[in-house]
Motif scaffolding. Structure first.
Motif, mmCIF file in Angstrom:
data_model
loop_
_atom_site.group_PDB
_atom_site.id
_atom_site.type_symbol
_atom_site.label_atom_id
_atom_site.label_comp_id
_atom_site.label_asym_id
_atom_site.label_seq_id
_atom_site.Cartn_x
_atom_site.Cartn_y
_atom_site.Cartn_z
ATOM 1 N N GLN A 134 0.824 -1.213 0.000
ATOM 2 C CA GLN A 134 0.000 0.000 0.000
ATOM 3 C C GLN A 134 0.857 1.261 0.000
ATOM 4 O O GLN A 134 0.375 2.338 -0.317
ATOM 5 C CB GLN A 134 -0.931 0.024 1.218
ATOM 6 C CG GLN A 134 -1.809 -1.197 1.375
ATOM 7 C CD GLN A 134 -2.528 -1.591 0.097
ATOM 8 O OE1 GLN A 134 -3.261 -0.785 -0.482
ATOM 9 N NE2 GLN A 134 -2.317 -2.807 -0.368
ATOM 10 N N HIS A 135 2.120 1.125 0.366
ATOM 11 C CA HIS A 135 3.003 2.279 0.519
ATOM 12 C C HIS A 135 4.112 2.359 -0.527
ATOM 13 O O HIS A 135 4.985 3.212 -0.414
ATOM 14 C CB HIS A 135 3.616 2.284 1.914
ATOM 15 C CG HIS A 135 2.610 2.469 2.997
ATOM 16 N ND1 HIS A 135 1.833 3.597 3.119
ATOM 17 C CD2 HIS A 135 2.240 1.658 4.007
ATOM 18 C CE1 HIS A 135 1.035 3.474 4.156
ATOM 19 N NE2 HIS A 135 1.255 2.311 4.704
ATOM 20 N N LEU A 136 4.073 1.491 -1.509
ATOM 21 C CA LEU A 136 5.116 1.539 -2.532
ATOM 22 C C LEU A 136 5.060 2.856 -3.293
ATOM 23 O O LEU A 136 3.979 3.322 -3.678
ATOM 24 C CB LEU A 136 4.958 0.391 -3.529
ATOM 25 C CG LEU A 136 5.574 -0.931 -3.117
ATOM 26 C CD1 LEU A 136 5.197 -2.018 -4.138
ATOM 27 C CD2 LEU A 136 7.066 -0.838 -2.981
ATOM 28 N N ALA A 137 6.236 3.441 -3.513
ATOM 29 C CA ALA A 137 6.314 4.672 -4.288
ATOM 30 C C ALA A 137 6.044 4.343 -5.746
ATOM 31 O O ALA A 137 6.460 3.302 -6.246
ATOM 32 C CB ALA A 137 7.706 5.291 -4.131
ATOM 33 N N PRO A 138 5.337 5.232 -6.454
ATOM 34 C CA PRO A 138 5.130 4.983 -7.892
ATOM 35 C C PRO A 138 6.448 5.018 -8.623
ATOM 36 O O PRO A 138 7.374 5.726 -8.225
ATOM 37 C CB PRO A 138 4.216 6.131 -8.328
ATOM 38 C CG PRO A 138 4.276 7.147 -7.243
ATOM 39 C CD PRO A 138 4.757 6.471 -6.001
ATOM 40 N N LEU A 139 6.536 4.240 -9.683
ATOM 41 C CA LEU A 139 7.756 4.229 -10.500
ATOM 42 C C LEU A 139 7.922 5.561 -11.201
ATOM 43 O O LEU A 139 6.956 6.168 -11.656
ATOM 44 C CB LEU A 139 7.692 3.094 -11.542
ATOM 45 C CG LEU A 139 7.671 1.684 -10.986
ATOM 46 C CD1 LEU A 139 7.453 0.694 -12.126
ATOM 47 C CD2 LEU A 139 8.953 1.372 -10.251
ATOM 48 N N GLU A 140 9.175 6.022 -11.270
ATOM 49 C CA GLU A 140 9.489 7.288 -11.953
ATOM 50 C C GLU A 140 9.034 7.205 -13.413
ATOM 51 O O GLU A 140 9.303 6.233 -14.101
ATOM 52 C CB GLU A 140 11.000 7.548 -11.896
ATOM 53 C CG GLU A 140 11.555 7.654 -10.495
ATOM 54 C CD GLU A 140 11.600 9.070 -9.981
ATOM 55 O OE1 GLU A 140 11.686 9.989 -10.808
ATOM 56 O OE2 GLU A 140 11.516 9.238 -8.767
ATOM 57 N N GLY A 141 8.328 8.216 -13.877
ATOM 58 C CA GLY A 141 7.938 8.293 -15.269
ATOM 59 C C GLY A 141 6.756 7.424 -15.660
ATOM 60 O O GLY A 141 6.365 7.390 -16.808
ATOM 61 N N VAL A 142 6.168 6.714 -14.695
ATOM 62 C CA VAL A 142 5.023 5.848 -14.995
ATOM 63 C C VAL A 142 3.766 6.534 -14.487
ATOM 64 O O VAL A 142 3.701 6.953 -13.339
ATOM 65 C CB VAL A 142 5.179 4.466 -14.334
ATOM 66 C CG1 VAL A 142 3.929 3.627 -14.559
ATOM 67 C CG2 VAL A 142 6.415 3.756 -14.879
ATOM 68 N N THR A 143 2.773 6.655 -15.348
ATOM 69 C CA THR A 143 1.517 7.255 -14.925
ATOM 70 C C THR A 143 0.432 6.188 -14.967
ATOM 71 O O THR A 143 0.481 5.257 -15.752
ATOM 72 C CB THR A 143 1.122 8.422 -15.847
ATOM 73 O OG1 THR A 143 1.070 7.965 -17.186
ATOM 74 C CG2 THR A 143 2.116 9.561 -15.723
#
Length: 144
Positions: A134-143
């Protein structure tokens, strides 16, 4: 959890070296305090670790120093979880000067979940894995 504060404090004069800025041992110490706040948010609480005979061991740590901190500076660390695996997690701390907002240092750590008695790595409990997901950071550049 992306960017939530996991540490707030101050640089004291006795934490500074002969050049006048916070000594590297104190950067590491403040990042360590942030670790335990981050872990608690994931369910890796002191009670869980004691009662279940578990622990966390850092196996890799990369620090980058960007700006010096001086006596009296207010410090804030924000942390984000980058990856969770069966037995390990990888996370990033960002230390900022609380007044200026400038990044003073970053610390990326890989930690392993261990059985303290057996002295070997073990999988995270399902509840901890769920909380971490639930707390994973979104991947850079991925929307989304």
């Amino acid at each position: 959890m992306v960017g939530e504060a996991t540490y707030r404090g101050t640089v004291y004069p006795w934490q500074c070296d002969h050049v006048g800025h916070m000594n590297i041992m104190w950067y590491v110490g403040k990042f360590d305090e942030a670790n335990w706040n981050l872990f608690t948010r994931l369910g890796l609480t002191p009670s869980y670790l004691r009662e279940c005979g578990r622990g966390m061991a850092a196996v890799q740590q990369t620090l980058s120093y960007k700006r010096e901190l001086l006596a009296g500076d207010v410090v804030e660390i924000r942390s984000r979880l980058l990856e969770i695996r069966d037995k390990s997690i990888r996370f990033l701390h960002e230390m900022r000067n609380g007044e200026t907002g400038e990044v003073a240092a970053t610390c990326e750590i890989t930690g392993v979940h261990v059985d303290r008695k057996a002295r070997k790595s073990v999988p995270f409990a399902p509840a901890i894995r769920y909380a971490a997901m639930q707390h994973l950071a979104p991947l850079e550049g991925v929307t989304a």
